[in-house]
Design a protein around this motif. Sequence first.
Motif, mmCIF file in Angstrom:
data_model
loop_
_atom_site.group_PDB
_atom_site.id
_atom_site.type_symbol
_atom_site.label_atom_id
_atom_site.label_comp_id
_atom_site.label_asym_id
_atom_site.label_seq_id
_atom_site.Cartn_x
_atom_site.Cartn_y
_atom_site.Cartn_z
ATOM 1 N N ALA A 74 -8.136 6.722 -0.953
ATOM 2 C CA ALA A 74 -7.276 7.444 -1.891
ATOM 3 C C ALA A 74 -6.675 6.494 -2.923
ATOM 4 O O ALA A 74 -6.596 6.810 -4.117
ATOM 5 C CB ALA A 74 -6.164 8.156 -1.128
ATOM 6 N N ILE A 75 -6.287 5.309 -2.482
ATOM 7 C CA ILE A 75 -5.700 4.324 -3.394
ATOM 8 C C ILE A 75 -6.748 3.823 -4.389
ATOM 9 O O ILE A 75 -6.432 3.582 -5.565
ATOM 10 C CB ILE A 75 -5.082 3.164 -2.585
ATOM 11 N N LYS A 119 -9.020 6.625 5.038
ATOM 12 C CA LYS A 119 -8.647 7.736 4.167
ATOM 13 C C LYS A 119 -7.607 7.301 3.143
ATOM 14 O O LYS A 119 -7.708 7.621 1.946
ATOM 15 C CB LYS A 119 -8.113 8.897 5.010
ATOM 16 N N LYS A 120 -6.603 6.549 3.587
ATOM 17 C CA LYS A 120 -5.552 6.085 2.683
ATOM 18 C C LYS A 120 -6.105 5.039 1.716
ATOM 19 O O LYS A 120 -5.789 5.062 0.519
ATOM 20 C CB LYS A 120 -4.397 5.499 3.496
ATOM 21 N N TRP A 121 -6.944 4.107 2.210
ATOM 22 C CA TRP A 121 -7.507 3.065 1.349
ATOM 23 C C TRP A 121 -8.378 3.674 0.260
ATOM 24 O O TRP A 121 -8.308 3.282 -0.907
ATOM 25 C CB TRP A 121 -8.313 2.083 2.201
ATOM 26 N N ILE A 160 -5.122 -0.709 7.054
ATOM 27 C CA ILE A 160 -4.981 0.553 6.326
ATOM 28 C C ILE A 160 -6.105 1.508 6.732
ATOM 29 O O ILE A 160 -7.284 1.148 6.627
ATOM 30 C CB ILE A 160 -5.014 0.321 4.808
ATOM 31 N N PHE A 197 0.829 -1.213 0.000
ATOM 32 C CA PHE A 197 0.000 0.000 0.000
ATOM 33 C C PHE A 197 0.861 1.261 0.000
ATOM 34 O O PHE A 197 0.579 2.226 -0.732
ATOM 35 C CB PHE A 197 -0.932 -0.010 1.214
ATOM 36 N N GLU A 198 1.925 1.279 0.799
ATOM 37 C CA GLU A 198 2.774 2.470 0.889
ATOM 38 C C GLU A 198 3.486 2.740 -0.434
ATOM 39 O O GLU A 198 3.542 3.884 -0.903
ATOM 40 C CB GLU A 198 3.807 2.294 2.012
ATOM 41 N N LEU A 250 1.062 3.977 -3.113
ATOM 42 C CA LEU A 250 0.702 5.375 -2.865
ATOM 43 C C LEU A 250 1.838 6.302 -3.290
ATOM 44 O O LEU A 250 1.608 7.437 -3.729
ATOM 45 C CB LEU A 250 0.384 5.570 -1.379
ATOM 46 N N GLU A 251 3.074 5.818 -3.202
ATOM 47 C CA GLU A 251 4.243 6.607 -3.587
ATOM 48 C C GLU A 251 4.476 6.590 -5.094
ATOM 49 O O GLU A 251 4.745 7.634 -5.710
ATOM 50 C CB GLU A 251 5.479 6.060 -2.865
ATOM 51 N N CYS A 292 -9.014 -2.551 4.991
ATOM 52 C CA CYS A 292 -9.481 -1.194 5.311
ATOM 53 C C CYS A 292 -10.057 -1.159 6.723
ATOM 54 O O CYS A 292 -10.921 -1.953 7.081
ATOM 55 C CB CYS A 292 -10.527 -0.751 4.294
#
Length: 548
Positions: free
Chosen positions: A309-310, A305-307, A302, A196-197, A200-201, A240
């Motif tokens: 966004a992905i 918010k991050k999930w 995760i 995931f990281e 996102l990068e 999530c």
Amino acid sequence: MRFFIYSRKSVYTGKGESVENQIEMCKQYIRSKFPDVVEDAITIYEDEGFSAKDTIRPQFLRMLQDIRERKPDYIVCYRLDRISRSVSDFSALIEELNDRNISFICIKEEFDTSKPMGKAMMYIASVFAQLERETIAERVRDNMCMLARTGRWLGGTPPTGYRSEKQQEMLVDGKIKISCRLKESPDELQVVGTIFEKYLELHSLTGVSKYLIRQGIQSRNGTWYSLLGIKEILHNPVYCIADKEAFSYFTAQHANVCFEEKDCKGRYGLLAYNKRDYKKKHAPRQSMDQWIVAIGRHRGKIPGKKWVAIQGILQDSIPTGKKPANIHNESSLLSGRIICGKCGSRMFAKRRSHPGTAGGEFDYICGNKLRGGVCLCDCQNISGSQADAMVFAYLVNLAEESPGIYKLLEALKRDLQKQTREDPPACIETKLHRCDDAISHLVHTLSQDGVGAAFIQHVNNRIEALEQERSSLLQEREQLQMKRNSITGLHLEIERLAGSLSDLKGLLRSLSVQEKRSLIHLLVQRIVWDGKNLHVFLDLASNGTESL
């Protein structure tokens, strides 16, 4: 008089209303009403292991054909739903029987379409049969919602980062209830977090794959993570955390969310049911408005918010008409046909991106190297235009110097003609029908009241095994059909090329890229690049191997 007896049962069994018992009761009915009928006047049709959801059943279809060719006086069955639970299917059959002046008798409900009242009652009963089927489907969905609200893991292969763990619970009456939950696997969950990281990068599945390979990170079965596997992990709501952002996202997607915003404690992960439509080919992923989303009993990984966004990044990467998918090269002749001599992977065309490089220049690069860099394979690239020119020039010279290329084409034609005479195994369709009916029967079982958790898990495991078998059968059927379509196309290519080989030098200047590619694919079995030389192996190679 001539009688046709039809019997059907969804599952194989010798008990209860088995096909044998149905046939015997129909025979007894015929003998009681028509004592003069001889045994030879009765024809029997048996479909065991087929449901009534449609009329695609071998013996039923055979009976319809015989109705048109050998017109019976009566069609006899044990019960109405042995024929169909669909009003439209049943009505079509009755209309055809009426047109041919054939009577239909159902001995259990005592319907006889030779009489007006029997015909009317038959239509009414068929309406209720369809209603029953639709009610069962609704009950199954309600049962899924009920199970989803419990947050239990219902079986199957646990997602990466978790394993299935059984739990026992003592009920009020002293009975022990067994259920399953997902238990964290810390090492795998750490890999999931990394995936995931890095996505996102990098915003790239290929970039994530290369990173995992460079770090030596493999899946639980000891293989490198595939691009599809990485994408499935990023899409899976199981990672999530059930927080307010996740609740808002799934609510906006019109999913069936089985919890309230006040239940979002930011600790547990989510479970999603009904994500795929197993009634369709390859069980495609359904839109989120068909999903059933609940809070599980496992810890999430995760933040919502991050999930979310992905998910947006993944959605933006889907090709559209305005933004077509990237392809390696449209003009290469050998892409996927060259084999890397070091690792055995296929080599693909990749455009050169170095400054000062001409726009059309490309190289063939090993698939493993393309995916994971020199960590997986350090085979040297080869110039694409140079390799294409050498291989095609070799084929031209072969045609001019020797009649061997004509022999190759004739041998190919004979081989293709033999393959087209071999029909795909008919048993695939039968096995598919049996899988579908077995799954339908198991789903119907889940809709019954009072089903225990252990039994539910057993049934779900069985359904998963049947779905895997069904998927394999569908792939086998598709491959057979693709093979037959390909053979038909190759026939046409061979005929066209065979008529034009007298002037290959002229053809070299006039053939399109697709035509050149067709010629190479017809004549060349494989090409191996060892880093220094190209080794060309001709199909049905009576001419041996050539190193270029």
